[in-house]
Design a protein around this motif. Structure first.
Motif, PDB file in Angstrom:
ATOM      1  N   LEU A  35       0.400  -1.511   0.077  1.00  0.00           N
ATOM      2  CA  LEU A  35      -0.440  -0.458   0.101  1.00  0.00           C
ATOM      3  C   LEU A  35       0.893   1.030  -0.283  1.00  0.00           C
ATOM      4  O   LEU A  35       0.496   2.122  -1.095  1.00  0.00           O
ATOM      5  N   PRO A  36       2.364   1.970   0.938  1.00  0.00           N
ATOM      6  CA  PRO A  36       2.963   2.258   0.700  1.00  0.00           C
ATOM      7  C   PRO A  36       3.556   2.953  -0.987  1.00  0.00           C
ATOM      8  O   PRO A  36       3.044   4.204  -1.158  1.00  0.00           O
ATOM      9  N   GLN A  37       3.737   2.322  -1.146  1.00  0.00           N
ATOM     10  CA  GLN A  37       4.383   2.499  -2.933  1.00  0.00           C
ATOM     11  C   GLN A  37       3.375   2.428  -3.452  1.00  0.00           C
ATOM     12  O   GLN A  37       3.279   3.150  -5.171  1.00  0.00           O
ATOM     13  N   ALA A  38       1.771   1.928  -3.140  1.00  0.00           N
ATOM     14  CA  ALA A  38       0.673   2.146  -3.850  1.00  0.00           C
ATOM     15  C   ALA A  38       0.318   2.770  -3.776  1.00  0.00           C
ATOM     16  O   ALA A  38       0.042   4.034  -5.037  1.00  0.00           O
ATOM     17  N   GLU A  39       0.459   3.693  -2.800  1.00  0.00           N
ATOM     18  CA  GLU A  39      -0.452   5.280  -2.653  1.00  0.00           C
ATOM     19  C   GLU A  39       1.188   6.907  -3.099  1.00  0.00           C
ATOM     20  O   GLU A  39       0.266   7.477  -3.622  1.00  0.00           O
ATOM     21  N   LEU A  40       1.594   5.967  -3.041  1.00  0.00           N
ATOM     22  CA  LEU A  40       3.192   7.182  -3.802  1.00  0.00           C
ATOM     23  C   LEU A  40       3.177   7.274  -4.850  1.00  0.00           C
ATOM     24  O   LEU A  40       3.146   8.276  -5.638  1.00  0.00           O
ATOM     25  N   THR A  41       2.883   5.864  -5.301  1.00  0.00           N
ATOM     26  CA  THR A  41       3.067   6.528  -7.010  1.00  0.00           C
ATOM     27  C   THR A  41       1.773   6.657  -7.619  1.00  0.00           C
ATOM     28  O   THR A  41       2.360   7.381  -8.932  1.00  0.00           O
TER      29      THR A  41
END
Length: 171
Positions: free
Chosen positions: A115-121
């Motif tokens: 989730l953190p990378q999904a939110e970032l990207t």
């Protein structure tokens, strides 16, 4: 592990924020909300009004009031009036694409770690209300790609141990 995702649209920056939580019980849901609210507070971007679906419990609404915010409930089955509904659909599409690209060996019960990378990207790709900057930059500041290289989430990697530090017959 976590079973649900709270998805919030910060309308001022156009950023979509996400927070996993375990159950629909108020304890878990309010903790997820508080985490999102505190992230916004750290960036001096707390909202004045929350627009929610009609499933919000009394305890959840009390948590919003405790933060000094007002709320507005969207009538049932009127998703077009709620920008957040479109943001939820956008995040879902983005996240499902990430999940489809994970290695076949990626543990399916560890989806929340992505989730953190999904939110970032997603927010690096979204424009803010200022079209020359991303939603991420609008809310959190410039992202340093040199300091934080981004690879495909959940992909399999090989790590090489240098010969000078590995044991004699070790790969």
């Amino acid at each position: 592990g976590n079973q649900y995702i709270m998805i919030a649209l910060h309308s001022e920056s156009n950023a979509i924020l996400v927070q996993p939580f375990k159950t629909k019980h108020d304890t878990h849901r309010i903790n997820a909300y508080t985490t999102l609210y505190n992230r916004l507070a750290l960036n001096h971007a707390t909202p004045d009004v929350h627009i929610l679906d009609n499933e919000a419990s009394t305890a959840f609404l009390a948590a919003i009031n405790k933060n000094g915010c007002k709320y507005q409930l969207v009538p049932p089955h009127v998703h077009r009036r709620n920008r957040t509904e479109r943001a939820i659909r956008t995040f879902k599409d983005h996240f499902l694409t990430i999940l489809a690209g994970t290695a076949p060996t990626y543990p399916k019960d560890r989806w929340d770690l992505l989730l953190p990378q999904a939110e970032l990207t997603l927010n690096l790709l979204r424009t803010s209300n200022t079209p020359t900057i991303s939603a991420w930059e609008s809310l959190f500041g410039k992202f340093n790609f040199d300091a934080t290289p981004i690879g495909p989430a959940g992909c399999r990697i090989l790590i090489h141990t240098k010969a000078a530090i590995r044991r004699s017959w070790e790969n």
